[in-house]
Design a protein around this motif. Structure first.
Motif, PDB file in Angstrom:
ATOM      1  N   VAL A  58      25.156 -37.281  58.800  1.00  0.00           N
ATOM      2  CA  VAL A  58      25.041 -35.968  58.144  1.00  0.00           C
ATOM      3  C   VAL A  58      25.776 -35.978  56.795  1.00  0.00           C
ATOM      4  CG1 VAL A  58      26.984 -34.747  59.245  1.00  0.00           C
ATOM      5  CG2 VAL A  58      24.978 -33.470  58.595  1.00  0.00           C
ATOM      6  N   ILE A  61      23.249 -38.390  54.360  1.00  0.00           N
ATOM      7  CA  ILE A  61      21.783 -38.307  54.279  1.00  0.00           C
ATOM      8  C   ILE A  61      21.236 -37.935  52.897  1.00  0.00           C
ATOM      9  CG2 ILE A  61      21.630 -35.934  55.274  1.00  0.00           C
ATOM     10  CD1 ILE A  61      19.183 -38.790  56.014  1.00  0.00           C
ATOM     11  N   THR A  62      21.767 -36.870  52.281  1.00  0.00           N
ATOM     12  CA  THR A  62      21.199 -36.487  50.968  1.00  0.00           C
ATOM     13  C   THR A  62      21.612 -37.485  49.890  1.00  0.00           C
ATOM     14  OG1 THR A  62      23.047 -34.962  50.625  1.00  0.00           O
ATOM     15  CG2 THR A  62      20.985 -34.010  51.453  1.00  0.00           C
ATOM     16  N   ILE A  63      22.745 -38.130  50.106  1.00  0.00           N
ATOM     17  CA  ILE A  63      23.224 -39.125  49.125  1.00  0.00           C
ATOM     18  C   ILE A  63      22.265 -40.319  49.077  1.00  0.00           C
ATOM     19  CG2 ILE A  63      25.102 -40.733  48.558  1.00  0.00           C
ATOM     20  CD1 ILE A  63      27.041 -38.662  49.857  1.00  0.00           C
ATOM     21  N   GLU A  99      15.542 -33.983  60.611  1.00  0.00           N
ATOM     22  CA  GLU A  99      15.701 -32.653  59.999  1.00  0.00           C
ATOM     23  C   GLU A  99      15.600 -32.752  58.473  1.00  0.00           C
ATOM     24  OE1 GLU A  99      15.552 -29.793  61.512  1.00  0.00           O
ATOM     25  OE2 GLU A  99      15.658 -30.651  63.519  1.00  0.00           O
ATOM     26  N   THR A 103      12.604 -31.089  56.326  1.00  0.00           N
ATOM     27  CA  THR A 103      12.940 -30.149  55.245  1.00  0.00           C
ATOM     28  C   THR A 103      12.267 -30.579  53.942  1.00  0.00           C
ATOM     29  OG1 THR A 103      15.059 -29.750  56.331  1.00  0.00           O
ATOM     30  CG2 THR A 103      14.849 -28.969  54.076  1.00  0.00           C
ATOM     31  N   LEU A 104      12.303 -31.870  53.636  1.00  0.00           N
ATOM     32  CA  LEU A 104      11.650 -32.367  52.410  1.00  0.00           C
ATOM     33  C   LEU A 104      10.142 -32.112  52.474  1.00  0.00           C
ATOM     34  CD1 LEU A 104      13.415 -35.812  51.786  1.00  0.00           C
ATOM     35  CD2 LEU A 104      13.790 -33.670  50.557  1.00  0.00           C
ATOM     36  N   VAL A 107       9.753 -28.362  51.840  1.00  0.00           N
ATOM     37  CA  VAL A 107      10.083 -27.981  50.459  1.00  0.00           C
ATOM     38  C   VAL A 107       9.010 -28.457  49.476  1.00  0.00           C
ATOM     39  CG1 VAL A 107      11.687 -28.485  48.557  1.00  0.00           C
ATOM     40  CG2 VAL A 107      12.589 -27.807  50.786  1.00  0.00           C
ATOM     41  N   TYR A 108       8.564 -29.705  49.629  1.00  0.00           N
ATOM     42  CA  TYR A 108       7.630 -30.278  48.647  1.00  0.00           C
ATOM     43  C   TYR A 108       6.168 -30.238  49.096  1.00  0.00           C
ATOM     44  CZ  TYR A 108      11.826 -31.979  46.342  1.00  0.00           C
ATOM     45  OH  TYR A 108      13.040 -32.051  45.717  1.00  0.00           O
TER      46      TYR A 108
ATOM     47  N   ILE B  76      23.287 -27.645  58.948  1.00  0.00           N
ATOM     48  CA  ILE B  76      23.912 -28.294  57.778  1.00  0.00           C
ATOM     49  C   ILE B  76      22.912 -29.252  57.113  1.00  0.00           C
ATOM     50  CG2 ILE B  76      25.671 -29.981  57.066  1.00  0.00           C
ATOM     51  CD1 ILE B  76      26.968 -27.322  57.430  1.00  0.00           C
ATOM     52  N   THR B  77      22.222 -30.055  57.925  1.00  0.00           N
ATOM     53  CA  THR B  77      21.266 -31.014  57.350  1.00  0.00           C
ATOM     54  C   THR B  77      20.146 -30.288  56.614  1.00  0.00           C
ATOM     55  OG1 THR B  77      21.749 -32.535  59.158  1.00  0.00           O
ATOM     56  CG2 THR B  77      19.787 -33.006  57.853  1.00  0.00           C
ATOM     57  N   LYS B  80      21.714 -28.475  53.392  1.00  0.00           N
ATOM     58  CA  LYS B  80      22.101 -29.354  52.275  1.00  0.00           C
ATOM     59  C   LYS B  80      20.876 -30.030  51.661  1.00  0.00           C
ATOM     60  CE  LYS B  80      24.777 -33.062  53.101  1.00  0.00           C
ATOM     61  NZ  LYS B  80      25.887 -33.840  53.714  1.00  0.00           N
ATOM     62  N   THR B  81      19.850 -30.288  52.490  1.00  0.00           N
ATOM     63  CA  THR B  81      18.626 -30.896  51.950  1.00  0.00           C
ATOM     64  C   THR B  81      17.889 -29.904  51.047  1.00  0.00           C
ATOM     65  OG1 THR B  81      18.477 -32.254  53.955  1.00  0.00           O
ATOM     66  CG2 THR B  81      16.529 -32.195  52.548  1.00  0.00           C
ATOM     67  N   ILE B  82      17.839 -28.634  51.471  1.00  0.00           N
ATOM     68  CA  ILE B  82      17.206 -27.611  50.618  1.00  0.00           C
ATOM     69  C   ILE B  82      18.006 -27.470  49.318  1.00  0.00           C
ATOM     70  CG2 ILE B  82      16.624 -25.158  50.347  1.00  0.00           C
ATOM     71  CD1 ILE B  82      16.306 -25.001  53.418  1.00  0.00           C
ATOM     72  N   TRP B  84      20.104 -29.470  47.849  1.00  0.00           N
ATOM     73  CA  TRP B  84      20.030 -30.647  46.984  1.00  0.00           C
ATOM     74  C   TRP B  84      18.666 -30.725  46.294  1.00  0.00           C
ATOM     75  CZ3 TRP B  84      16.592 -34.753  47.875  1.00  0.00           C
ATOM     76  CH2 TRP B  84      16.649 -35.747  46.889  1.00  0.00           C
ATOM     77  N   SER B  85      17.584 -30.577  47.089  1.00  0.00           N
ATOM     78  CA  SER B  85      16.253 -30.820  46.526  1.00  0.00           C
ATOM     79  C   SER B  85      15.827 -29.715  45.557  1.00  0.00           C
ATOM     80  CB  SER B  85      15.223 -30.982  47.640  1.00  0.00           C
ATOM     81  OG  SER B  85      15.199 -29.839  48.459  1.00  0.00           O
ATOM     82  N   HIS B 189      25.875 -32.391  48.426  1.00  0.00           N
ATOM     83  CA  HIS B 189      26.229 -33.624  49.148  1.00  0.00           C
ATOM     84  C   HIS B 189      27.520 -33.450  49.958  1.00  0.00           C
ATOM     85  CE1 HIS B 189      23.133 -35.824  47.181  1.00  0.00           C
ATOM     86  NE2 HIS B 189      23.704 -35.866  45.996  1.00  0.00           N
ATOM     87  N   ASN B 192      29.397 -30.278  54.652  1.00  0.00           N
ATOM     88  CA  ASN B 192      29.529 -31.033  55.896  1.00  0.00           C
ATOM     89  C   ASN B 192      30.096 -30.158  57.002  1.00  0.00           C
ATOM     90  OD1 ASN B 192      28.622 -33.712  55.291  1.00  0.00           O
ATOM     91  ND2 ASN B 192      30.386 -33.890  53.922  1.00  0.00           N
ATOM     92  N   PRO B 193      29.851 -30.548  58.252  1.00  0.00           N
ATOM     93  CA  PRO B 193      30.395 -29.779  59.368  1.00  0.00           C
ATOM     94  C   PRO B 193      31.921 -29.772  59.387  1.00  0.00           C
ATOM     95  CG  PRO B 193      28.652 -31.238  60.127  1.00  0.00           C
ATOM     96  CD  PRO B 193      28.978 -31.643  58.718  1.00  0.00           C
TER      97      PRO B 193
END
Lengths: 337, 209
Positions: A58, A61-63, A99, A103-104, A107-108, B76-77, B80-82, B84-85, B189, B192-193
């Motif tokens: 967690v 992941i985005t990194i 997840e 989400t990607l 979103v896209y 959280i995942t 943070k993905t939303i 970030w993107s 990024h 985090n939890p």
């Protein structure tokens, strides 16, 4: 001449202790891969601790996704679909990749492609040069020991499998008995080169089936080490590593021969973390030359877990329109065929 | 400002969209172990119901724990993905803070989340939502002794624990979002939890060393 549009798949892998993202073009060409490995963290515990693995996924992941896009000099808009490992593996770890991928996809507005982890390992063999069919695949890793027959893309017929421990699991346990660091495979492979095969260990499942068994061999090695210790004899770890590895090679060689005898193929491939084992690679290379069949062994970097192989397999699933939706969930165990 | 709120730190999905001080849509549903399956589809449905897209929001407020380890990681995942993107602002809040903000009318507000084996996560807040005792992992017996010393208190919990003066948690999403709308944003990024508890393997390692 009409130019066929290239397809770019972004793959995500988080089934165990590697957080990885990769972009692959047309299922063959690696554009970029980023892997954040937790191997040093889990080495402190002698094996992968699932909750610790999930906690690192967690964080990372985005990194890894951002770094991968940067490395490829691409934007999400240029990606055709998102492929993700959905199983088998550690449920909590898989969930992070799933997840993020879902989400990607949301979103896209890109297709989501669920990829079986072992299909990914097999398709590591499609990177650089396309696989030829029919083929026989030997999958050897910490969780799997399978012989798989494929007559075309995405068609997996499991011929045999381990009835107990996976071969990589057995390597790790033997390494622990010999006080070698985790993961045990690379150390045993190195030591086997220096040692001699002086201990007569039983070849497991020495029959005409395609199945494997490693728990008996594991017990035999543990008993051997304990007996030598009890009698005050000095243990030559190199010799034990060599005897153990030669026995593993003998059983693998026998099973591959059995399969080749009944399933004539043009092409043989290996896959999974244990496919990085030099002793096993050398032996199987020799066997393929003897049998005069073409073969491919993945580069070492594609043997351990990575998202490149997931994106490579994802390309063929994309062609076949095998899409998932936002309800995709992790599966700790799931059959390939 | 348009804010998305997201909390999967228990067996419930709590989510909402607040636009200029008005709760436009919300979800309060128990999913248990199927949170990972339904969270995103529920969010998508919620946005369709108000004819909005994810890209329309300005900020995400996500609950980062304590609570169910796997549950926390789902929100959280996704968050943070939303963030970030789509390059959205994001900030995190504690599940216990959210529980306290949803409760009024008592001198002491004590949210409690069961963590099994007679332990739990708790915090103590006054009627103005100021923290009296910070979020902590404690034995249930500690809570039982603590409430003996105070008056006009309420324990907020969704767990089946044997304690007097307790109410179920029903999040006041509008109040939570309004309270934290201006909270400092962090890099996606770094979202985090906050588990408030080490893993068992780490605890055992600590004991050995």
């Amino acid at each position: 001449m009409i130019k066929v549009k290239d397809t770019y798949i972004l793959g995500i892998e988080s089934s165990c202790d590697e957080t990885s993202c990769a972009i692959v073009k047309n299922g063959v060409e690696e554009i970029a891969t980023v892997i954040l490995s937790q191997i040093d963290i889990h080495a402190n515990y002698g094996g992968v601790v699932p909750e610790i693995a999930s906690r690192h996924h967690v964080q990372n992941i985005t990194i890894v996704i951002e770094q991968c896009l940067k490395k490829a000099n691409m934007e999400m808009a240029m990606i055709d679909a998102i492929a993700v490992t959905y199983g088998p593996g550690l449920v909590g770890s898989l969930l992070i990749g799933i997840e993020a991928a879902k989400t990607l996809s949301y979103v896209y507005n890109k297709p989501l492609i669920p990829v079986h982890h072992i299909a990914g390992h097999i398709y590591a063999n499609n990177l650089e040069k396309p696989m030829c069919f029919p083929l026989l695949a030997l999958v050897i890793s910490g969780g799997h020991t399978d012989l798989i027959y494929m007559d075309k893309h995405l068609s997996f017929k499991k011929l045999g499998s381990t009835l107990d421990d996976a071969v990589g699991e057995c390597y790790d346990k033997i390494a622990r008995v010999l006080d070698l660091p985790y993961p045990g495979g690379p150390s045993i492979d190195q030591m086997a080169k220096k040692g001699e095969n002086i201990y007569a260990l039983p070849i497991p499942m020495n029959d005409n089936s395609y199945n494997f068994s490693f728990s008996g061999l594991k017990s035999a090695v543990i008993n051997l080490v304990n007996n030598e210790k009890k009698h005050g004899k000095e243990i030559n770890k190199d010799n034990i590593a060599c005897s153990f590895q030669e026995t593993v090679i003998a059983t693998i060689n026998k099973k591959v021969r059995n399969a080749l005898a009944n399933y004539p193929v043009n092409y043989f491939i290996i896959a999974g973390g244990v496919a990085a084992n030099q002793g096993i690679r050398n032996n199987l290379q020799f066997l393929c030359k003897e049998k005069k069949i073409n073969y491919n062994f993945p580069k070492l970097k594609y043997c351990t877990d990575n998202a490149t192989m997931i994106a490579a397999a994802g390309y063929f699933l994309f062609q076949d329109k095998r899409f998932g939706d936002l309800t995709l969930n992790s599966k700790s165990t799931i059959n390939l065929d | 400002m348009k804010i998305l709120y997201l909390d999967t730190s228990s067996s419930f999905l709590y989510s909402g969209v607040v636009i200029n001080n008005k709760l436009e849509a919300s979800i309060k549903k128990e999913f248990g172990k199927t949170l990972s399956i339904y969270t995103l589809t529920e969010i998508k449905k919620m946005f369709s119901s108000i004819k909005m897209s994810l890209n329309d929001i300005d900020k995400i407020i996500v609950v980062n724990g304590p609570g169910s380890f796997t549950g926390i990681r789902i929100a959280i995942t996704i968050a943070k993905t939303i963030a970030w993107s789509l390059r959205k602002k994001i900030s995190t809040i504690s599940s216990l803070d959210a529980m306290a903000l949803s409760t009024t009318g008592y001198d002491y507000i004590i949210p409690y989340i069961d963590a099994k084996r007679d332990y739990g996560y708790f915090g103590v807040y006054d009627k103005n939502n100021n923290t009296i005792l910070p979020n902590k992992y404690i034995p249930l017996s500690f809570l039982k002794n603590y409430i003996k010393e105070i008056k006009n208190y309420i324990v907020v919990t969704n767990d089946n624990i044997d304690i007097s003066n307790k109410i179920n948690y029903d999040p006041d999403i509008l109040n939570i979002v309004n309270h934290y709308a201006l909270k400092e944003n962090i890099n996606a990024h770094l979202v985090n939890p906050n588990y408030l508890k080490l893993t068992e393997a780490e605890e055992n390692n600590d004991k050995r060393n």
